[in-house]
Enzyme design. Structure first.
Site, PDB file in Angstrom:
ATOM      1  N   VAL A  63      -5.736   4.041   3.907  1.00  0.00           N
ATOM      2  CA  VAL A  63      -5.358   2.959   4.612  1.00  0.00           C
ATOM      3  C   VAL A  63      -5.050   3.021   6.100  1.00  0.00           C
ATOM      4  O   VAL A  63      -5.052   2.042   6.756  1.00  0.00           O
ATOM      5  CB  VAL A  63      -3.794   2.530   4.264  1.00  0.00           C
ATOM      6  CG1 VAL A  63      -3.711   2.411   2.549  1.00  0.00           C
ATOM      7  CG2 VAL A  63      -2.822   3.721   4.683  1.00  0.00           C
ATOM      8  N   TYR A 155       7.005  10.123  14.313  1.00  0.00           N
ATOM      9  CA  TYR A 155       7.145   9.633  12.788  1.00  0.00           C
ATOM     10  C   TYR A 155       8.019   8.620  13.002  1.00  0.00           C
ATOM     11  O   TYR A 155       8.025   7.161  12.511  1.00  0.00           O
ATOM     12  CB  TYR A 155       7.477  10.558  11.822  1.00  0.00           C
ATOM     13  CG  TYR A 155       7.838  10.120  10.516  1.00  0.00           C
ATOM     14  CD1 TYR A 155       6.935   9.839   9.690  1.00  0.00           C
ATOM     15  CD2 TYR A 155       9.403  10.106  10.236  1.00  0.00           C
ATOM     16  CE1 TYR A 155       7.520   9.409   8.329  1.00  0.00           C
ATOM     17  CE2 TYR A 155       9.769   9.812   8.929  1.00  0.00           C
ATOM     18  CZ  TYR A 155       8.777   9.275   7.842  1.00  0.00           C
ATOM     19  OH  TYR A 155       9.167   8.864   6.593  1.00  0.00           O
TER      20      TYR A 155
HETATM   21  N1  LIG Z   1      10.566  11.533   0.891  1.00  0.00           N
HETATM   22  C1  LIG Z   1      11.420  11.061   2.176  1.00  0.00           C
HETATM   23  O1  LIG Z   1      12.258  11.887   2.186  1.00  0.00           O
HETATM   24  C2  LIG Z   1      11.068   9.740   2.846  1.00  0.00           C
HETATM   25  C3  LIG Z   1      12.125   9.437   3.536  1.00  0.00           C
HETATM   26  C4  LIG Z   1      11.772   8.367   4.287  1.00  0.00           C
HETATM   27  C5  LIG Z   1      10.777   7.381   4.058  1.00  0.00           C
HETATM   28  N2  LIG Z   1       9.655   8.003   3.498  1.00  0.00           N
HETATM   29  C6  LIG Z   1       8.391   7.415   3.182  1.00  0.00           C
HETATM   30  O2  LIG Z   1       8.243   7.073   1.977  1.00  0.00           O
HETATM   31  C7  LIG Z   1       6.965   7.021   2.010  1.00  0.00           C
HETATM   32  C8  LIG Z   1       6.188   7.851   0.838  1.00  0.00           C
HETATM   33  O3  LIG Z   1       6.548   9.043   0.955  1.00  0.00           O
HETATM   34  P1  LIG Z   1       6.842  10.304  -0.142  1.00  0.00           P
HETATM   35  O4  LIG Z   1       7.876  10.931   0.461  1.00  0.00           O
HETATM   36  O5  LIG Z   1       6.664   9.679  -1.527  1.00  0.00           O
HETATM   37  O6  LIG Z   1       5.683  11.103   0.244  1.00  0.00           O
HETATM   38  P2  LIG Z   1       4.354  11.747  -0.587  1.00  0.00           P
HETATM   39  O7  LIG Z   1       3.643  12.745   0.226  1.00  0.00           O
HETATM   40  O8  LIG Z   1       4.843  12.401  -2.059  1.00  0.00           O
HETATM   41  O9  LIG Z   1       3.495  10.518  -0.923  1.00  0.00           O
HETATM   42  C9  LIG Z   1       2.944   9.961   0.116  1.00  0.00           C
HETATM   43  C10 LIG Z   1       1.469   9.439  -0.575  1.00  0.00           C
HETATM   44  O10 LIG Z   1       0.773   8.613   0.447  1.00  0.00           O
HETATM   45  C11 LIG Z   1      -0.519   9.107   0.252  1.00  0.00           C
HETATM   46  N3  LIG Z   1      -1.396   9.139   1.598  1.00  0.00           N
HETATM   47  C12 LIG Z   1      -1.186   9.720   2.735  1.00  0.00           C
HETATM   48  N4  LIG Z   1      -2.114   9.134   3.594  1.00  0.00           N
HETATM   49  C13 LIG Z   1      -2.722   8.160   2.928  1.00  0.00           C
HETATM   50  C14 LIG Z   1      -3.952   7.335   3.291  1.00  0.00           C
HETATM   51  N5  LIG Z   1      -4.463   7.463   4.851  1.00  0.00           N
HETATM   52  N6  LIG Z   1      -4.253   6.266   2.731  1.00  0.00           N
HETATM   53  C15 LIG Z   1      -3.727   6.236   1.309  1.00  0.00           C
HETATM   54  N7  LIG Z   1      -3.008   7.118   0.886  1.00  0.00           N
HETATM   55  C16 LIG Z   1      -2.280   7.968   1.817  1.00  0.00           C
HETATM   56  C17 LIG Z   1      -0.530  10.556  -0.126  1.00  0.00           C
HETATM   57  O11 LIG Z   1      -1.861  10.966  -0.791  1.00  0.00           O
HETATM   58  C18 LIG Z   1       0.414  10.516  -1.104  1.00  0.00           C
HETATM   59  O12 LIG Z   1      -0.017  10.228  -2.371  1.00  0.00           O
HETATM   60  C19 LIG Z   1       5.957   7.180   3.366  1.00  0.00           C
HETATM   61  O13 LIG Z   1       5.875   6.073   3.955  1.00  0.00           O
HETATM   62  C20 LIG Z   1       7.294   8.161   3.721  1.00  0.00           C
HETATM   63  O14 LIG Z   1       7.118   8.008   5.160  1.00  0.00           O
HETATM   64  C21 LIG Z   1       9.943   9.246   2.573  1.00  0.00           C
END
Ligand SMILES: NC(=O)c1ccc[n+]([C@@H]2O[C@H](COP(=O)([O-])OP(=O)(O)OC[C@H]3O[C@@H](n4cnc5c(N)ncnc54)[C@H](O)[C@@H]3O)[C@@H](O)[C@H]2O)c1
Length: 259
Positions: A63, A155
């Site tokens: 993305v 971030y």
């Molecule tokens: N886990 C947490 O505590 C938390 C807290 C707040 C926000 N978030 C947000 O939730 C969302 C999902 O995170 P998560 O915790 O499930 O993480 P995760 O690492 O399990 O999943 C993230 C996914 O995004 C994909 N990804 C990364 N870069 C990419 C790119 N350039 N193009 C397409 N796909 C890409 C990865 O391959 C992965 O499958 C993120 O935006 C993260 O910032 C997570």
């Protein structure tokens, strides 16, 4: 089956929150496009969905690259003819103190979390506008609202951008009957947070279990999120019941930050 007849595109659908959203949207009746830079992971998510007799296709897409976003949208339309729901979820971070962050960190994080979210929203909205219908849910973070325990200040800035974009896009797309909201997760058990927890445990000289116990103790409800806690709100925001909700940034964090 509240989303029967709807098509949902989920970015970052190979793992964690994105995978939970893809699966729960399918459980609610939607056809799902599971997009991720991790092609095998996206395929695995599509197979989970096919396993309970709902339709899903996997798309490999970075993305951070506009050409790949356009190709992703094209593949989604080729598969299902329309996109009704976009879950703008793909995101990256790495645990680092503010004074350690490099230009490369800033660029890598903003390329995916801010630029990626903006252009996925723009390119998918382009397809929604002629149909005068659409739901966009951005996955931001309480980091973007000033959560002191964030993994990384760059971030946090990228998530502040997502929150701000949600507000502005909701205003500018309302005339096309497109709703734009965000969900701001707190600590959520996924690969991303486990990686952060490992670094924090090392920094504090304690076990990962002890670090997890300390973090849970800081959460008023006493527990971290499971990815499904985020997906449940995403499904609601995509559903008919949320038709008059737009421009909102909802926390799902067990009460960590007040608003
Ligand atoms: N886990 C947490 O505590 C938390 C807290 C707040 C926000 N978030 C947000 O939730 C969302 C999902 O995170 P998560 O915790 O499930 O993480 P995760 O690492 O399990 O999943 C993230 C996914 O995004 C994909 N990804 C990364 N870069 C990419 C790119 N350039 N193009 C397409 N796909 C890409 C990865 O391959 C992965 O499958 C993120 O935006 C993260 O910032 C997570």
């Amino acid at each position: 089956m509240i989303l029967n007849g709807k098509v949902a595109l989920v970015t970052g659908a190979a793992s964690g929150i994105g995978k939970a959203c893809a699966v729960m949207l399918a459980e609610a009746g939607a056809q799902v496009v599971a997009a991720d830079i991790n092609a095998a992971g996206a395929q695995a998510t599509a197979e989970v969905i096919a396993g309970f007799q709902r339709q899903a296709v996997a798309v490999a897409a970075d993305v951070g690259d506009l050409g790949q976003i356009d190709a992703m949208v094209k593949q989604a339309l080729a598969a299902f003819g329309q996109i009704d729901i976009l879950v703008n979820n793909a995101g990256v971070t790495r645990r680092a103190e503010i004074m350690e962050l490099t230009e490369a960190d800033w660029d890598r994080i903003h390329r995916v979390n801010a630029k990626g979210v903006f252009f996925c929203l723009q390119r998918v909205a382009r397809e929604m506008i002629p149909r005068r219908s659409g739901r966009i849910v951005n996955i931001a973070s309480i980091a973007g609202k000033g959560y002191a325990g964030t993994s990384n200040a760059a971030y946090a800035a990228s998530k502040g951008a997502v929150i701000s974009l949600t507000r502005t896009a909701s205003q500018q797309l309302a005339k096309h009957d497109i709703n734009v909201n965000s969900v701001c997760p707190g600590v959520t058990r996924t690969a991303l947070s486990v990686a952060n927890m490992l670094v924090r445990a090392r920094e504090n000289g304690v076990s990962v279990e002890e670090m997890e116990r300390r973090r849970a103790a800081d959460i008023p409800l006493g527990r971290a999120n499971e990815p499904e806690d985020i997906a449940a709100l995403v499904v609601f925001l995509a559903s008919p019941g949320a038709r008059n909700i737009t421009g909102q940034n909802y926390n799902v964090d067990g009460g960590i930050i007040p608003e």
